[in-house]
Scaffold this active site. Structure first.
Site, PDB file in Angstrom:
ATOM      1  N   GLY A  58       6.108  31.887  20.921  1.00 43.10           N
ATOM      2  CA  GLY A  58       7.082  31.906  19.836  1.00 43.10           C
ATOM      3  C   GLY A  58       7.536  33.271  19.412  1.00 43.10           C
ATOM      4  CG  HIS A  59       6.534  37.507  18.107  1.00 44.60           C
ATOM      5  ND1 HIS A  59       6.448  38.794  18.573  1.00 44.60           N
ATOM      6  CD2 HIS A  59       6.953  37.608  16.834  1.00 44.60           C
ATOM      7  CE1 HIS A  59       6.766  39.641  17.613  1.00 44.60           C
ATOM      8  NE2 HIS A  59       7.079  38.947  16.546  1.00 44.60           N
ATOM      9  CG  PHE A  60      10.970  37.418  19.346  1.00 42.77           C
ATOM     10  CD1 PHE A  60      11.109  36.782  18.121  1.00 42.77           C
ATOM     11  CD2 PHE A  60      10.578  38.740  19.376  1.00 42.77           C
ATOM     12  CE1 PHE A  60      10.895  37.478  16.943  1.00 42.77           C
ATOM     13  CE2 PHE A  60      10.357  39.438  18.198  1.00 42.77           C
ATOM     14  CZ  PHE A  60      10.504  38.808  16.983  1.00 42.77           C
TER      15      PHE A  60
END
Length: 142
Positions: free
Chosen positions: A49-51
């Site tokens: 999720g990053h990124f």
């Protein structure tokens, strides 16, 4: 030089997967300093999720990794065996570059002040000799 593998690190600090951010300690002096490494792989949970599409190691995790190196230094002192080093503060924090999959993150934390259960570590993270993060980390031994 004093080396520590992952099993030896786990005997000193309480962190475990997925939050243990040290792969090995290259050198340390109890109560003084620790130099360790995190081998950053694309399989790290945080990259999901990053990124998405542009994976970057979160700066806060770089600081946590530096704190874990400092915890190895301060908790390897015999009187601190079995204790935990808690964050007391983060000062003078600066991020100067990205940490990407495939990077070997060097983590250097030197204890510069100690008074009772409180201390301060001067911490620098680098990749290939380039500083990517630095901070002054205050800790409290619990």
């Amino acid at each position: 030089m004093k080396h520590l593998d992952i099993a030896e690190i786990q005997e000193i600090i309480p962190h475990r997967h997925p939050f243990l951010l040290l792969d090995y300690i290259e050198d340390y002096e109890p109560g003084e300093y620790a130099i360790g490494y995190k081998c950053v792989t694309y399989r790290e949970d945080f990259f999901a999720g990053h990124f998405p599409g542009q994976p970057v190691m979160p700066g806060v995790l770089q600081i946590e990794a530096l704190a874990q190196a400092g915890a190895v230094a301060i908790l390897s002192v015999p009187e601190n065996k079995g204790k935990i080093a808690f964050f007391g503060g983060i000062n003078k924090c600066k991020f100067r570059g990205k940490v990407l999959p495939g990077d070997k993150l060097k983590l250097e934390t030197r204890i510069i002040k100690k008074k009772g259960p409180v201390g301060v570590g001067e911490a620098v993270a680098s990749v290939d000799g380039k500083v990517v993060a630095s901070a002054e980390l205050t800790f409290m031994i619990g």
